[in-house]
Enzyme design. Structure first.
Site, PDB file in Angstrom:
ATOM      1  CB  CYS A   1      -0.892 -51.272 -25.253  1.00 10.01           C
ATOM      2  SG  CYS A   1       0.330 -52.424 -25.913  1.00 10.01           S
TER       3      CYS A   1
ATOM      4  CB  VAL B   1       2.179 -53.011   0.340  1.00  8.21           C
ATOM      5  CG1 VAL B   1       1.859 -51.875   1.315  1.00  8.21           C
ATOM      6  CG2 VAL B   1       2.034 -52.511  -1.088  1.00  8.21           C
TER       7      VAL B   1
ATOM      8  CB  SER C   1      -1.549 -60.226  -8.542  1.00  7.85           C
ATOM      9  OG  SER C   1      -2.822 -60.277  -9.153  1.00  7.85           O
ATOM     10  N   GLY C   2      -2.400 -62.690  -6.994  1.00  7.69           N
ATOM     11  CA  GLY C   2      -3.381 -63.684  -6.561  1.00  7.69           C
ATOM     12  C   GLY C   2      -4.810 -63.242  -6.695  1.00  7.69           C
TER      13      GLY C   2
END
EC number: 6.3.5.4
Length: 665
Positions: free
Chosen positions: A2, A289, A363-364
């Site tokens: 949030c 990407v 994610s890493g």
């Protein structure tokens, strides 16, 4: 996930409060597009824009305890909320929802500030005691979620993003030259700083308590990068790391909406993807990407991993024109100067993920800091041992550092050896590991008009006063600095959280689970001598990932630099091309800035040094911030307040009948 915003304003006209808090929320509604709500009390307001991920139906905010005395606005996720809820229920604590927000509030009421050390999550929150008027602001131990505050007109403003302060009457943004010098020098704001005068961020692991007009800032947990060495064999250490990571990913898959994965093609994101596919009951969706420019593109590695693990893969291809077009919007969301453009493709990736219907992503991030993945750590080992090494060992060490960078190649080895010799002794006390990197920042600091400011003064003071820092090894100091600066100040924020939440996408980082960080600290220096990066991680997942992924050396995520602006000449480039526009930047040295811009615009890209490229991106991004925030003449602004999906309105001043926990539609 949030966004929160609010204020303590004793002198404010009470009738203005609803409009102001609503306007503050409208400025950060991208963080929580699903619904919004606010709470009002005498001279106080706080609100939430919600991205509904856990308990979609009954998790509305602000939320209260059953008595209506304590109220919370919460940003983030508490990953171990299931375990804590059961523990609190056993202690007699009542629950009306299945939401982690309620667990945070009940934990605070049960254990006070000590609850924060029990939390495994990414969060920032505000808790209001309606009886005493007290307010508490708190932030997670690694700084995954932002929380800013500013004193104003005898009161206090706070928000997940600084842009919310625009809505408060009389508040003005001013860039602080001293803070800019520090940002340019060390590449990010320091943990409690921002580039703007009078605005601070709550540091990682920080708590700000406000009561009876007094403000107290404290730290509930100091960053620890050392741990007792793992006592078992290397095979046992690998199994320990693997199981700890598995538990972390499993916990971060808890969600009432689908969870995707960012797949860069490197080791870290491949491990997260592998574990997610093992633990998920449905097909895992991965996102990445790709670049039109082959120099930066890693799409083949991404394709290999996605195919090996059987994920449903999708990517967004980014061009130099895309970066130039979206740079101002990304800067507006980042709210800090940047030394590179790599956050812009992440802005576009999160938009792609949102359009695919995904709100939550793994994610890493944090793996390189925890498991010593950066060449910086091997560089520190080499420089620290420089005088004990033979000429051949020095040459071999240099060759291993950056095989992907031409200026570390054989033709430049003599120069690099001279540079390492020069920086084999500490010059900036406590900053030895980063001194080579900081030379680029020293150059960028010349952009500032005031040359009397020491750009490293605040960083030096930070490490001088940090508990236990002096006793760390050179590599551990490097690790500590990475956690405190580049990770929290850029990778998790500018390039991570802020780009994700620009489009309502929450990122979760399994490598930043406290148990994983402790496991890494216990195995690193025992089983990692610097000869093979992340040796334990590779051993832990050998046979489960493509051989090419395990053999592949770390490729730093990069994007095109200043050349994208030179080649595309977007309209906003006039901010630094025009002498008249440069003259409006009262913090900048127009002579140095003009010379730098002229060189960038007239010199082939391959002849531009890294420090010049970084300084130009700093100049352009800071000029945009000056325009967007200080002069407030351009850049994305709030959506109309009518667009907010207000679900909860609680006004304690008038004890409205609808002032109940959970709110009303």
């Amino acid at each position: 996930m949030c966004g929160i915003a609010g204020f303590l304003a004793p002198s404010l006209d009470p009738g203005a409060a609803p409009g102001i808090v609503t306007s503050m929320l409208s400025l950060i509604r991208h963080r929580g597009p699903d619904e919004a709500g606010y709470y009002l009390d005498d001279g106080f307001a706080m609100g939430t824009v919600r991205l509904a991920i856990v308990d979609l139906d009954t998790g509305s905010q602000p939320m209260s305890d059953p008595t209506g005395r304590h109220w919370i606005s919460f940003n983030g996720e508490l990953y171990n909320h299931v375990e804590l809820r059961e523990e609190l229920r056993a202690l007699g604590r009542p629950f009306r929802t299945h939401c982690d927000t309620e667990v945070v509030l009940q934990a605070w009421l049960q254990w006070g500030p000590q609850c924060l050390t029990r939390f495994n999550g990414a969060f920032a929150f505000a808790i209001r005691d309606a009886d005493t008027g007290g307010l508490v602001l708190a932030r997670d131990r690694y700084g995954k979620r932002p929380l800013f505050y500013a004193e104003h007109d005898g009161g206090l403003l706070f928000a997940s993003e600084m842009k919310a302060f625009r809505a408060f009457p009389g508040f003005r943004f001013t860039l602080d030259p001293r803070e800019l010098a520090s940002v340019f020098a060390v590449w990010t704001p320091l943990p409690d700083r921002t580039p703007f005068a009078g605005i601070r961020q709550l540091p990682m692991g920080g708590v700000l308590t406000v009561r009876d007009g007094r403000r107290t800032l404290s730290t509930y947990e100091e960053l620890a990068v050392d741990a007792p060495p793992f006592e078992g064999a290397e095979e046992d250490a690998a199994a320990y790391v693997r199981e700890t990571l598995r538990a972390s990913v499993e916990m971060r898959l808890r969600s009432d909406v689908e969870v995707g994965v960012y797949l860069s093609g490197g080791l870290d994101s491949s491990i997260v993807t592998k574990l997610a596919t093992d633990l998920s009951h449905s097909e895992v969706r991965t996102f990445s990407v790709a670049f039109e420019n082959a120099e930066f593109d890693e799409s083949e590695s991404q394709r290999v991993v996605a195919s090996h693990l059987g994920t449903r893969h999708s990517s967004v291809t980014v061009s130099a024109a895309d970066i130039a077009e979206h740079f101002p919007a990304a800067v507006h969301h980042a709210e800090v100067p940047s030394f590179r453009t790599a956050f812009v493709p992440m802005y576009l990736l999160s938009r792609h993920v949102r359009d695919a219907g995904i709100k939550t992503i793994l994610s890493g991030e944090g793996a390189d800091e925890a498991f010593l993945g950066y060449s910086l750590f091997r560089e520190t080992m080499l420089r620290a041992a420089w005088h004990e090494l033979s000429a051949e060992d020095r040459k071999a060490g240099l060759a291993r550092l950056h095989p992907e960078l031409a200026h570390f190649g054989p033709a430049h080895q003599k120069h690099m050896a001279g540079l390492f010799q020069q920086f084999s002794q500490e010059r900036l006390p406590g900053l030895f590991s980063h001194e080579l990197r900081y030379q680029n920042g020293r150059f960028a600091a010349r952009l500032l008009k005031d040359r009397n400011v020491d750009p490293f003064a605040d960083a030096l003071d930070m490490v001088r006063t940090a508990p236990g820092y002096a006793g760390l090894s050179a590599v551990q100091k490097a690790q500590w600095l990475e956690y405190k600066t580049l990770l929290a100040g850029y990778l998790l924020s500018t390039q991570g959280e802020r780009m994700g939440l620009a489009h309502g996408v929450e990122n979760r980082c399994p490598f930043l689970d406290p148990a994983v960080v402790r496991a890494a600290a216990s195995v690193n220096l025992r089983f990692d001598d610097g000869s093979e990066e992340k040796a334990i991680l590779k051993k832990a997942f050998r046979g489960e990932l493509p051989a090419s992924s395990l053999a592949r050396r770390k490729q730093p995520y990069r994007a095109p630099g200043s050349a994208v602006f030179k080649d595309r000449r977007p309209d906003y480039l006039e901010l630094v091309l025009s002498d008249a526009e440069l003259g409006k930047l009262d913090w900048a040295d127009p002579v140095f800035a003009r010379k730098l811009v002229a060189k960038i615009m007239t010199t082939p890209a391959e002849e531009i040094s890294t420090k010049e490229d970084q300084a130009f991106v700093y100049l352009l991004s800071t000029a945009l911030l000056d325009q967007q925030f200080v002069r407030d003449t351009a850049g994305p602004h709030a959506s109309p307040e009518a667009d907010l999906k207000i679900r909860t309105v609680v006004d304690k001043r008038r004890a409205l009948p609808r002032a109940v926990a959970g709110g009303m539609r």
